[in-house]
Each structure stands twice: as C-alpha cells, then as structure tokens.
Design a protein around this motif. Structure first.
Motif, PDB file in Angstrom:
ATOM      1  N   GLY A  14      -4.674   0.600  -3.774  1.00 36.68           N
ATOM      2  CA  GLY A  14      -3.922   1.850  -3.701  1.00 36.68           C
ATOM      3  C   GLY A  14      -4.894   2.999  -3.544  1.00 36.68           C
ATOM      4  N   TYR A  15      -4.346   4.207  -3.582  1.00 34.50           N
ATOM      5  CA  TYR A  15      -5.160   5.403  -3.346  1.00 34.50           C
ATOM      6  C   TYR A  15      -5.264   6.214  -4.633  1.00 34.50           C
ATOM      7  N   GLY A  16      -6.482   6.402  -5.120  1.00 30.50           N
ATOM      8  CA  GLY A  16      -6.708   7.226  -6.310  1.00 30.50           C
ATOM      9  C   GLY A  16      -5.864   6.749  -7.475  1.00 30.50           C
ATOM     10  N   LEU A  20       0.099   1.522  -6.960  1.00 30.53           N
ATOM     11  CA  LEU A  20      -0.449   0.541  -6.026  1.00 30.53           C
ATOM     12  C   LEU A  20       0.388   0.502  -4.745  1.00 30.53           C
ATOM     13  N   VAL A  21      -0.290   0.345  -3.613  1.00 36.79           N
ATOM     14  CA  VAL A  21       0.408   0.153  -2.333  1.00 36.79           C
ATOM     15  C   VAL A  21       0.525  -1.342  -2.047  1.00 36.79           C
ATOM     16  N   LEU A  22      -0.565  -2.065  -2.253  1.00 34.86           N
ATOM     17  CA  LEU A  22      -0.539  -3.522  -2.059  1.00 34.86           C
ATOM     18  C   LEU A  22      -0.505  -4.183  -3.430  1.00 34.86           C
ATOM     19  N   GLY A  39       6.666  -4.390   9.325  1.00 31.57           N
ATOM     20  CA  GLY A  39       7.356  -3.975   8.105  1.00 31.57           C
ATOM     21  C   GLY A  39       7.753  -2.522   8.197  1.00 31.57           C
ATOM     22  N   PRO A  40       8.546  -2.074   7.231  1.00 34.73           N
ATOM     23  CA  PRO A  40       9.039  -0.706   7.284  1.00 34.73           C
ATOM     24  C   PRO A  40       7.907   0.323   7.195  1.00 34.73           C
ATOM     25  N   ASN A  41       8.215   1.574   7.569  1.00 34.37           N
ATOM     26  CA  ASN A  41       7.247   2.668   7.400  1.00 34.37           C
ATOM     27  C   ASN A  41       6.819   2.734   5.945  1.00 34.37           C
ATOM     28  N   GLY A  42       5.522   2.898   5.745  1.00 37.90           N
ATOM     29  CA  GLY A  42       5.008   3.050   4.390  1.00 37.90           C
ATOM     30  C   GLY A  42       4.875   1.752   3.629  1.00 37.90           C
ATOM     31  N   ALA A  43       5.117   0.614   4.287  1.00 39.84           N
ATOM     32  CA  ALA A  43       5.031  -0.684   3.590  1.00 39.84           C
ATOM     33  C   ALA A  43       3.591  -1.013   3.187  1.00 39.84           C
ATOM     34  N   GLY A  44       2.630  -0.391   3.868  1.00 42.20           N
ATOM     35  CA  GLY A  44       1.233  -0.650   3.532  1.00 42.20           C
ATOM     36  C   GLY A  44       0.470  -1.391   4.620  1.00 42.20           C
ATOM     37  N   LYS A  45       0.999  -1.396   5.830  1.00 42.23           N
ATOM     38  CA  LYS A  45       0.360  -2.157   6.916  1.00 42.23           C
ATOM     39  C   LYS A  45      -1.047  -1.623   7.215  1.00 42.23           C
ATOM     40  N   SER A  46      -1.146  -0.306   7.403  1.00 47.91           N
ATOM     41  CA  SER A  46      -2.474   0.267   7.699  1.00 47.91           C
ATOM     42  C   SER A  46      -3.404   0.084   6.507  1.00 47.91           C
ATOM     43  N   THR A  47      -2.841   0.122   5.319  1.00 45.83           N
ATOM     44  CA  THR A  47      -3.664  -0.048   4.111  1.00 45.83           C
ATOM     45  C   THR A  47      -4.308  -1.439   4.097  1.00 45.83           C
ATOM     46  N   VAL A  48      -3.589  -2.439   4.581  1.00 42.12           N
ATOM     47  CA  VAL A  48      -4.164  -3.797   4.653  1.00 42.12           C
ATOM     48  C   VAL A  48      -5.421  -3.779   5.517  1.00 42.12           C
ATOM     49  N   LEU A  49      -5.342  -3.096   6.668  1.00 39.11           N
ATOM     50  CA  LEU A  49      -6.502  -3.053   7.567  1.00 39.11           C
ATOM     51  C   LEU A  49      -7.653  -2.275   6.934  1.00 39.11           C
ATOM     52  N   LYS A  50      -7.319  -1.196   6.211  1.00 40.47           N
ATOM     53  CA  LYS A  50      -8.383  -0.411   5.544  1.00 40.47           C
ATOM     54  C   LYS A  50      -9.090  -1.259   4.489  1.00 40.47           C
ATOM     55  N   VAL A  51      -8.344  -2.093   3.786  1.00 41.51           N
ATOM     56  CA  VAL A  51      -8.964  -2.984   2.793  1.00 41.51           C
ATOM     57  C   VAL A  51      -9.858  -3.998   3.516  1.00 41.51           C
ATOM     58  N   LEU A  87      -8.930   1.953  14.895  1.00 38.81           N
ATOM     59  CA  LEU A  87      -8.030   2.768  14.072  1.00 38.81           C
ATOM     60  C   LEU A  87      -6.785   3.203  14.840  1.00 38.81           C
ATOM     61  N   GLN A  88      -5.773   3.602  14.065  1.00 33.00           N
ATOM     62  CA  GLN A  88      -4.538   4.133  14.647  1.00 33.00           C
ATOM     63  C   GLN A  88      -4.836   5.431  15.403  1.00 33.00           C
ATOM     64  N   GLY A  89      -4.100   5.685  16.474  1.00 34.59           N
ATOM     65  CA  GLY A  89      -4.299   6.925  17.234  1.00 34.59           C
ATOM     66  C   GLY A  89      -5.384   6.755  18.280  1.00 34.59           C
ATOM     67  N   ASP A 164      -4.851  -1.329  14.686  1.00 29.32           N
ATOM     68  CA  ASP A 164      -3.798  -0.558  14.015  1.00 29.32           C
ATOM     69  C   ASP A 164      -2.942   0.161  15.055  1.00 29.32           C
ATOM     70  N   GLU A 165      -1.740  -0.340  15.262  1.00 30.48           N
ATOM     71  CA  GLU A 165      -0.753   0.261  16.161  1.00 30.48           C
ATOM     72  C   GLU A 165      -1.312   0.592  17.551  1.00 30.48           C
ATOM     73  N   PRO A 166      -1.797  -0.423  18.273  1.00 28.73           N
ATOM     74  CA  PRO A 166      -2.379  -0.126  19.585  1.00 28.73           C
ATOM     75  C   PRO A 166      -1.380   0.436  20.594  1.00 28.73           C
ATOM     76  N   GLU A 196       1.752  -3.312  13.774  1.00 29.75           N
ATOM     77  CA  GLU A 196       2.573  -2.673  14.807  1.00 29.75           C
ATOM     78  C   GLU A 196       3.911  -2.179  14.280  1.00 29.75           C
ATOM     79  N   GLN A 197       4.299  -0.994  14.752  1.00 30.39           N
ATOM     80  CA  GLN A 197       5.665  -0.495  14.546  1.00 30.39           C
ATOM     81  C   GLN A 197       6.615  -1.240  15.475  1.00 30.39           C
ATOM     82  N   ASN A 198       6.090  -1.539  16.672  1.00 32.14           N
ATOM     83  CA  ASN A 198       6.867  -2.189  17.713  1.00 32.14           C
ATOM     84  C   ASN A 198       6.951  -3.684  17.365  1.00 32.14           C
TER      85      ASN A 198
HETATM   86  N1  LIG Z   1      -5.237   8.333   2.410  1.00 30.77           N
HETATM   87  C1  LIG Z   1      -4.151   8.189   1.649  1.00 30.77           C
HETATM   88  N2  LIG Z   1      -4.054   8.798   0.442  1.00 30.77           N
HETATM   89  C2  LIG Z   1      -2.970   8.618  -0.345  1.00 30.77           C
HETATM   90  N3  LIG Z   1      -1.910   7.845  -0.015  1.00 30.77           N
HETATM   91  C3  LIG Z   1      -1.947   7.227   1.177  1.00 30.77           C
HETATM   92  C4  LIG Z   1      -3.066   7.350   2.057  1.00 30.77           C
HETATM   93  N4  LIG Z   1      -2.822   6.591   3.161  1.00 30.77           N
HETATM   94  C5  LIG Z   1      -1.613   6.021   2.972  1.00 30.77           C
HETATM   95  N5  LIG Z   1      -1.089   6.404   1.784  1.00 30.77           N
HETATM   96  C6  LIG Z   1       0.189   5.958   1.220  1.00 30.77           C
HETATM   97  O1  LIG Z   1       0.179   4.535   1.149  1.00 30.77           O
HETATM   98  C7  LIG Z   1       1.457   4.014   1.487  1.00 30.77           C
HETATM   99  C8  LIG Z   1       1.313   2.992   2.598  1.00 30.77           C
HETATM  100  O2  LIG Z   1       0.812   3.663   3.759  1.00 30.77           O
HETATM  101  P1  LIG Z   1       0.378   2.869   5.074  1.00 30.77           P
HETATM  102  O3  LIG Z   1      -0.105   3.900   6.052  1.00 30.77           O
HETATM  103  O4  LIG Z   1      -0.510   1.761   4.722  1.00 30.77           O
HETATM  104  O5  LIG Z   1       1.781   2.272   5.535  1.00 30.77           O
HETATM  105  P2  LIG Z   1       2.228   1.680   6.931  1.00 30.77           P
HETATM  106  O6  LIG Z   1       3.041   0.468   6.643  1.00 30.77           O
HETATM  107  O7  LIG Z   1       1.041   1.519   7.817  1.00 30.77           O
HETATM  108  O8  LIG Z   1       3.151   2.851   7.452  1.00 30.77           O
HETATM  109  P3  LIG Z   1       3.483   3.345   8.945  1.00 30.77           P
HETATM  110  O9  LIG Z   1       4.228   2.231   9.586  1.00 30.77           O
HETATM  111  O10 LIG Z   1       4.345   4.547   8.693  1.00 30.77           O
HETATM  112  O11 LIG Z   1       2.177   3.671   9.606  1.00 30.77           O
HETATM  113  C9  LIG Z   1       2.341   5.206   1.847  1.00 30.77           C
HETATM  114  O12 LIG Z   1       3.127   5.526   0.710  1.00 30.77           O
HETATM  115  C10 LIG Z   1       1.354   6.307   2.144  1.00 30.77           C
HETATM  116  O13 LIG Z   1       1.884   7.564   1.797  1.00 30.77           O
END
Ligand SMILES: Nc1ncnc2c1ncn2[C@@H]1O[C@H](COP(=O)(O)OP(=O)(O)OP(=O)(O)O)[C@@H](O)[C@H]1O
Length: 250
Positions: A14-16, A20-22, A39-51, A87-89, A164-166, A196-198
């Motif tokens: 998680g962040y700070g 927890l996100v994951l 998975g849905p928005n905010g599910a933590g997909k990008s967070t998995v890649l950051k880990v 990275l995304q973007g 991440d979301e190519p 992917e969102q798609n």
């Molecule tokens: N740098 C950050 N600092 C604090 N919280 C964050 C940070 N990055 C992501 N989060 C939070 O972590 C959770 C998961 O975010 P993440 O970007 O991993 O989801 P996602 O599944 O990739 O979403 P999306 O499909 O919208 O890109 C969200 O609640 C988001 O607000």
C-alpha cells in the motif's frame, strides 16, 4: 530457467499509512507467456506492476525472478534482475530522436557489442523503429511511439516486461497493432505481465488472465476460459463478480 520467470507470492502492499491496496495477491508469470491483469478501476493493477519493478516495496510476501528471491530490492536492482517496466501514459521524449529515446534504455549496458545486438533485435521486432531511427520521436503516431517505448524497455534484455495500459489513448486500430507487438515480444521469448482497462482485448491477446478485486486475484486461468466466463462478463458491466447479474447498475 525456472517454470515461472516472475512470481509475486502473497503480496501485501500500500501507500504510506493508507489502507493496504494489495491484500495477499499471488500472480505467477510462466516463461513464454503473456499474463494479463484486469479488474475494476482502483483494484490495484498498476500497484502490482510497481511492486514487481521495485518502485513500491511490499509490506509482506515475496518476489521471485527466474527462481531468485529479489524481495525488497529497488528499481535498479529489479531492472538488473530482468524486469523492465513500461509505465502508463506516454514516456517518449518528443524532442529527441527515436534512436536517442531507445538508447536511453541501454544506459546501464556497458558492452558496445551487446548494445549493437540489442539495436538490431528491437529494429527487427519493431520495423517502424528502425525506419524512423533518425527522426524526432514527436513526429511519430501514438502507436509508433508506444513501439519506441517497448524497444527502449527491451535494450536491457529483460526476462519479463511489465506493461501498464499500453492501449491508453489509442484508437481501436492502433490498439490492435500494439497488442500484435505484445504477441511479437512473447514470441521472441520475452514474458509479459500486462495491465489493461481494455479487458476483453487484453484477454484475447493473453495466455493467462487474472481478475483483481479487493486487492487479490479473484479469478485466474487460461485467458480463453475467462473470456467465456459469465461472471467476468458481469464485471465488464461494472459490478463485482460475486453479485448476481440482476443487481448490477442499481
Ligand atoms: N502514489 C499513490 N499514493 C497513494 N495512493 C495511491 C497511489 N497510487 C495509487 N494509489 C491508490 O491505490 C489504489 C489502487 O490504484 P492502482 O492505480 O493500482 O489501481 P488500478 O487498478 O491500476 O486502477 P486504474 O484501472 O484506474 O488505473 C487506488 O485507491 C489509488 O487511489
């Protein structure tokens, strides 16, 4: 070579001080495969890649690359161990040439012969990169710029590429081309962990799919089976897989 080139085992992250996100996430990427996380928005997909790339240190769990435990290592060490993160973007430098953009990926490669070999490899994998080598990257289309990003990530000879979301910001035709390039990477021996969102398009490309929900993998299996799963269809409509279809969108 291990059966799995990347294993994320029982990860909590998680962040700070935020929640927890994951929450006990396990994802394994077999050699020679594309694994996609949907998975849905905010599910933590990008967070998995950051880990996985060391940008975010997990609170618990382990990260194993080709049989070697690399848990807790930073981004540079993760790169050296064989994980490259796109990275995304858009991360292409528009005022630099395609060559300069791609060569940024070779910053840590000291052996000139190795760099030349990688240049030949990425130019053969992505012909447009070779054709536009001396041109400013900003003159390329969005899909072509994505191929420059892919080429840059491959300069370090990664075992696994984290994408991440190519398809973000690309039209359907260009998206199809980008997914074709993902398949080309896999066929060239590079495993891919794709976010992917798609979701439907990603599952049509991937070998294995993982559906994230509430910080862990809710469903996983061969991508064609997930595509045929009515629960996953319900997820596309915005509901949670555990809800009956009739309760969606209330
Ligand atoms: N740098 C950050 N600092 C604090 N919280 C964050 C940070 N990055 C992501 N989060 C939070 O972590 C959770 C998961 O975010 P993440 O970007 O991993 O989801 P996602 O599944 O990739 O979403 P999306 O499909 O919208 O890109 C969200 O609640 C988001 O607000």
């Amino acid at each position: 070579m291990s059966e799995y080139l990347l294993e994320l085992n029982d990860i909590e992250a998680g962040y700070g001080r935020a929640a927890l996100v994951l929450r006990g996430l396990t994802v394994k990427v077999p050699a020679g495969s594309v694994v996609c996380l949907v998975g849905p928005n905010g599910a933590g997909k990008s967070t998995v890649l950051k880990v996985a790339s060391g940008l975010l240190t997990p609170r618990s769990g382990s990260i194993v690359v080709d049989g070697v435990d690399v848990t807790g290592q930073g981004p540079q060490a993760m790169l050296a161990s064989g994980l490259a993160h796109v990275l995304q973007g858009h991360s292409v430098f528009r005022e630099m040439t395609v060559e300069e953009n791609v060569m940024l990926g070779a910053f840590t490669v000291r052996d000139k012969a190795k760099v030349a070999e990688r240049v030949a490899f990425v130019q053969s994998l992505f012909p447009i990169v070779g054709e536009r080598w001396k041109q400013l990257a900003g003159l390329l289309s969005g899909g072509q710029q994505k191929q420059v990003e892919f080429a840059r990530s491959l300069m370090v000879s990664p075992k696994v590429v984290l994408l991440d979301e190519p398809s973000m910001g690309l039209d359907p035709k260009t998206t199809a081309t980008v997914f074709d390039q993902v398949v080309r990477m896999r066929d060239a021996g590079i495993a891919v962990l794709l976010v992917e969102q798609n979701a439907r398009r990603a599952l049509e490309t991937a070998d294995v799919g993982c559906v994230l929900d509430l910080g862990r993998v809710h469903i996983s299996g061969p991508a064609p089976e997930l595509l045929a799963d009515p629960q996953l269809g319900a997820l596309y409509l915005g509901g949670r897989p555990s809800e009956p279809a009739s309760t969606k969108n209330r």
